[in-house]
Motif scaffolding. Structure first.
Motif, short mmCIF file in Angstrom:
data_model
loop_
_atom_site.label_atom_id
_atom_site.label_comp_id
_atom_site.label_asym_id
_atom_site.label_seq_id
_atom_site.Cartn_x
_atom_site.Cartn_y
_atom_site.Cartn_z
N ASN A 15 -6.64 3.81 -4.44
CA ASN A 15 -7.04 2.81 -5.42
C ASN A 15 -7.57 1.61 -4.64
O ASN A 15 -6.81 0.72 -4.28
N GLY A 16 -8.86 1.61 -4.35
CA GLY A 16 -9.42 0.63 -3.44
C GLY A 16 -8.93 0.93 -2.04
O GLY A 16 -9.10 2.05 -1.53
N ASP A 17 -8.28 -0.07 -1.39
CA ASP A 17 -7.71 0.14 -0.06
C ASP A 17 -6.27 0.60 -0.12
O ASP A 17 -5.64 0.84 0.93
N TYR A 56 4.41 6.18 -4.95
CA TYR A 56 4.39 5.28 -3.80
C TYR A 56 2.99 4.68 -3.67
O TYR A 56 2.00 5.41 -3.70
N GLU A 57 2.92 3.36 -3.47
CA GLU A 57 1.64 2.69 -3.27
C GLU A 57 1.72 1.84 -2.00
O GLU A 57 2.48 0.88 -1.94
N MET A 58 0.94 2.22 -0.99
CA MET A 58 0.95 1.52 0.30
C MET A 58 -0.35 0.75 0.49
O MET A 58 -1.44 1.33 0.47
N LYS A 59 -0.22 -0.56 0.70
CA LYS A 59 -1.38 -1.43 0.93
C LYS A 59 -1.63 -1.59 2.42
O LYS A 59 -0.72 -1.39 3.23
N PRO A 60 -2.83 -1.99 2.82
CA PRO A 60 -3.12 -2.20 4.24
C PRO A 60 -2.29 -3.35 4.80
O PRO A 60 -2.00 -4.33 4.10
N ASN A 61 -1.91 -3.25 6.08
CA ASN A 61 -1.22 -4.33 6.80
C ASN A 61 -0.03 -4.89 6.02
O ASN A 61 0.15 -6.10 5.92
#
Length: 623
Positions: free
Chosen positions: A165-167, A187-192
Motif C-alpha cells: 500500500n504505497g511504501d 501486519y503493516e510495515m512502513k519504511p524506516n
C-alpha cells in the motif's frame, strides 16, 4: 596548617576487619568429609540438575511441527482436529517483512512472528541482535468453537497474502473456514520504522466462535541474552506496562516469580535491557494477568535467557466478530526512537528512575549528553558533562566547605565543652547548641548541601547503565561504556566482586579516598561523641564499597565519579587556599557571639526540653 592523616585507630580497624574476614573464610571451609558428602550429593542429582540447566541455558529448539505437510494422513488428522478451520491449506513456509531497520519472519503455522532481527545492532560477541528466534516467543489466541472444540491459533495454519500500500508492506495471514470466512492477522510495515501495525479481526465467524466463552490472547517470551554479563543485563530486564488511566508500573527484576493482574492496559513492554518487544493497543485491554520469572541464578557464559514473560488477556467479540487494532514494536530502548510514538507513550517504558530523579535523567542528562556526544567522542562527552555538573554544583560545594571551616574554627571551644562536661552528656549537648547559636553556626548546614546532590547522584546512577547512547561505545581501555571495563580476567570469581578487574572503579575509589581524607579530617574528629561509632572509619569504607560494587557496573558511571571527585578535590583546594580565610571566619564568628541572638521556635523548644530534662535529673539525684 592541620595535617590530614589516617589515624592509628582507623588503620587498626581496617586490619581487624580484614583479619575477621580471613578468619571467617578459614572457619567456613568445608572439611574433607563434608567435601566428599557434597560430591556424592552432587553426583546423585547430576541428571536432574543437567535437565534443569538445559531449560535455562541450552539453545532453544525450533518450534515443534504440528503436522508434516507432506504426510497426507497427518494432514487429514490435523483437519479433523481443527474442524471448520481445516479449510486452510497446510504449509510450513514463512513470509518475510523487511525494511531498513528490521526483519520479521512470519510463519504460516500460528500466523505469528517467529523471528525478529535488528539490522543495525549486534551483541557483545558480534552476532545480530534477535528479539524473537528459535521458538523463544509464542503469540496465540485461545478460543472455543460452537461445536465445543478448544483451539489455539498456534495450532492453526494461516494462508499468507503479501501486498503493498504505497511504501507500506501489508501481510494478511488468514486461518480460513471458507473463502469468505476467516480469522485474520494483518501486519503493516512502513519504511524506516520499528513499529508494525497489527490487526486481529474475523469475518463471518459469528456462527463459528462460541461467544459465551472468553477469547484469550496469550503472549509468552523468553528474553534472549545480548550482553557479556548476563546478571548485569538481567538487572535492567523487566516487564513494564501502562495501565489504569496512564500509570506506568513494573514487575520485579529480581524475584524468582512476580505476578500481577491489572486493568485498562494500554501497552506491555518486555524489555531486554537495551532492546524491547512491545505490544500496544488502541482499545485498552480491560484486564491482563502478567508474570515475570527470573531465569538467571548466577553469572554464566552459557546462559542464553534472562526472564520468562507471560501475559494473558481477554478480547471482546463485537457483533459476534473480533476486531482489535494493535502494534508490535521490536527495537532499541532508545529515547530518541520511542519518543516518536507520543500517542502511545512508549517512551515511558524506559527506566529513567522515579519522581524528580527520573525527571532530571530524562529532561536534563539525556538531552544534554545527546547534544555533547553529537560532536564529541563518547568518553570525552562524559568528561565534559562531568565538568559542567560539578561547576553547576560548586556553590553547594562552597557552602559545604564553609560549614566545615566554621566547625574547624569552633573545634577548640567544643573540645573545652566536652572536657568540662564529660560526665554530663545532657549539659554538654546543651552548651554545644548554645555555642552554635551564639556563633551563628549550624552543624546541619554541612549536611544539607550533600542532600541537595542526592537527586543528581541517583539520576546519573540510572542514566549510565540505561542510556542507549553509550551502548558499545568505547573509550580508552573500556570497550563498552554502558558495561564494565576489564583490564584483567581472574581465574576464579570473588563474591560480590566478580571474575574480572575493572580499572575505572579502582581510579574512582582512589579519588574518593583522597576526597574523604580532605573532608573528614575537618569534621569527623570534632563531631565524635563518646559511645558513638568511629564515623571517620566508616567514611573510609566508602572507597572499598565502591570498589566492589562498581566493578560490575557501567564503566561510564565509574568514569564520571572518578572525574567528578577529582574536580571536587580541586574545587575544594581552591576554596580552601584562595577563597576562604579562616582568620576572617574566626573574626566573624567572634562578632556573631557579641550580637544578641533571637531563638526560633525549634531552638527554643529544644532548649526548654533540655532544661527540663536537666532539672528532672537534678531532682532525681537529690531523692
Amino acid at each position: 596548617m592541620e595535617e590530614k592523616k589516617l589515624d592509628i585507630n582507623s588503620i587498626i580497624g581496617f586490619v581487624l576487619i580484614f583479619g575477621i574476614l580471613i578468619f571467617m573464610f578459614y572457619q567456613n571451609q568445608p572439611t574433607p568429609e563434608e567435601l566428599e558428602a557434597q560430591k556424592a550429593e552432587q553426583e546423585k542429582v547430576e541428571a536432574e540438575a543437567k535437565k534443569a540447566e538445559e531449560i535455562i541455558t541450552s539453545k532453544p529448539q525450533e518450534p515443534q511441527k504440528i503436522v508434516d505437510a507432506s504426510d497426507s494422513t497427518a494432514v487429514a488428522s490435523y483437519k479433523n482436529q481443527v474442524g471448520a478451520f481445516g479449510f486452510t491449506q497446510v504449509s510450513e513456509a514463512t513470509t518475510r517483512l523487511e525494511n531498513e531497520l528490521l526483519t520479521l519472519e512470519i510463519a504460516n503455522q500460528g500466523g505469528q512472528i517467529v523471528e525478529a532481527k535488528m539490522k543495525d545492532f549486534v551483541t557483545y560477541d558480534s552476532i545480530p541482535v534477535f528479539l524473537v528466534k528459535d521458538g523463544n516467543s509464542n503469540f496465540a489466541l485461545n478460543f472455543v468453537t460452537n461445536d465445543n472444540r478448544t483451539l489455539s491459533t498456534s495450532d492453526l495454519f494461516f494462508e499468507p497474502s503479501l501486498s503493498k500500500n504505497g511504501d507500506t508492506q501489508v501481510l494478511s495471514m488468514k486461518a480460513k473456514v471458507s473463502e469468505n470466512q476467516f480469522l485474520e492477522y494483518r501486519y503493516e510495515m512502513k519504511p524506516n520504522d520499528y513499529l508494525v501495525d497489527f490487526t486481529v479481526r474475523s469475518q463471518g465467524l459469528n456462527g463459528i466462535l462460541n461467544g459465551s466463552r472468553p477469547i484469550t490472547l496469550e503472549w509468552d517470551v523468553k528474553g534472549i541474552r545480548h550482553n557479556k554479563s548476563v546478571q548485569y543485563e538481567n538487572r535492567y530486564t523487566r516487564l513494564t506496562y501502562n495501565h489504569d488511566g496512564g500509570k506506568v508500573s513494573k514487575l520485579s527484576e529480581s524475584s524468582e516469580l512476580d505476578e500481577e493482574t491489572e486493568v485498562d492496559v494500554k501497552w506491555l513492554s518486555y524489555r531486554q535491557h537495551f532492546f524491547s518487544s512491545i505490544l500496544a493497543t488502541d482499545d485498552h485491554f480491560q484486564s491482563a494477568d502478567l508474570s515475570s520469572e527470573n531465569l538467571v541464578e548466577e553469572e554464566s557464559k552459557e546462559t542464553l535467557f534472562t526472564k520468562h514473560y507471560n501475559t494473558k488477556t481477554s478480547l471482546e467479540l463485537k457483533g459476534g466478530e473480533l476486531s482489535q487494532n494493535m502494534y508490535w514494536y521490536y527495537g532499541p530502548t532508545d529515547v530518541k526512537i520511542l519518543d516518536d510514538y507520543k500517542e502511545l507513550g512508549l517512551v515511558d517504558s524506559i527506566p529513567f528512575g522515579w519522581g524528580i530523579f527520573g525527571w532530571i535523567n530524562r529532561y536534563v542528562f539525556t538531552p544534554f549528553y545527546g547534544f555533547l556526544s553529537s560532536f564529541l567522542p563518547y568518553g570525552i562527552a562524559i568528561i565534559i558533562m562531568t565538568i559542567v555538573v560539578r561547576l553547576a554544583l560548586s556553590p553547594v560545594t562552597y557552602k559545604s566547605y564553609l560549614s566545615q571551616a566554621k566547625m574547624k574554627v569552633l573545634k577548640p571551644e567544643i573540645t573545652e565543652i566536652n572536657e568540662k562536661h564529660k560526665d554530663n552528656a545532657m549539659k554538654k549537648q546543651q552548651e554545644t547548641m548554645k555555642l552554635y547559636n551564639k556563633a551563628g553556626v549550624s552543624p546541619m548546614s554541612g549536611c544539607i548541601p550533600a542532600l541537595l546532590q542526592l537527586p543528581i547522584f541517583y539520576a546519573l546512577f540510572m542514566f549510565f547503565p540505561t542510556s542507549f547512547e553509550l551502548r558499545q561505545k568505547s573509550f580508552l581501555w573500556a570497550e563498552d561504556l554502558s558495561s564494565y571495563d576489564t583490564i584483567f580476567n581472574l581465574p576464579f570469581s570473588i563474591p560480590f566482586y566478580g571474575d574480572h578487574v575493572s580499572l575505572f572503579p579502582i581510579l574512582a575509589s582512589i579519588a574518593i579516598f583522597f576526597y574523604m581524607t580532605l573532608t573528614t579530617g575537618q569534621t569527623m574528629q570534632m563531631q565524635q561523641q563518646p559511645g558513638m561509632p568511629n564515623m571517620k572509619f566508616i567514611m573510609y569504607l566508602s572507597p572499598l564499597m565502591m570498589l566492589f560494587f562498581f566493578n560490575n557496573y557501567a564503566s561510564g558511571l565509574s568514569l564520571y565519579y572518578f572525574v567528578s571527585n577529582l574536580i571536587t578535590i580541586f574545587i575544594m583546594l581552591a576554596i580552601k587556599n584562595y577563597i576562604l580565610d579562616e582568620d576572617k571566619i574566626h573574626a566573624q564568628i567572634q562578632e556573631n557571639k557579641k550580637k544578641p541572638k533571637k531563638e526560633n521556635k525549634f531552638q527554643r523548644k529544644m532548649r526548654e526540653m533540655m532544661e527540663q530534662a536537666e532539672a528532672q535529673k537534678k531532682t532525681g539525684g537529690r531523692r
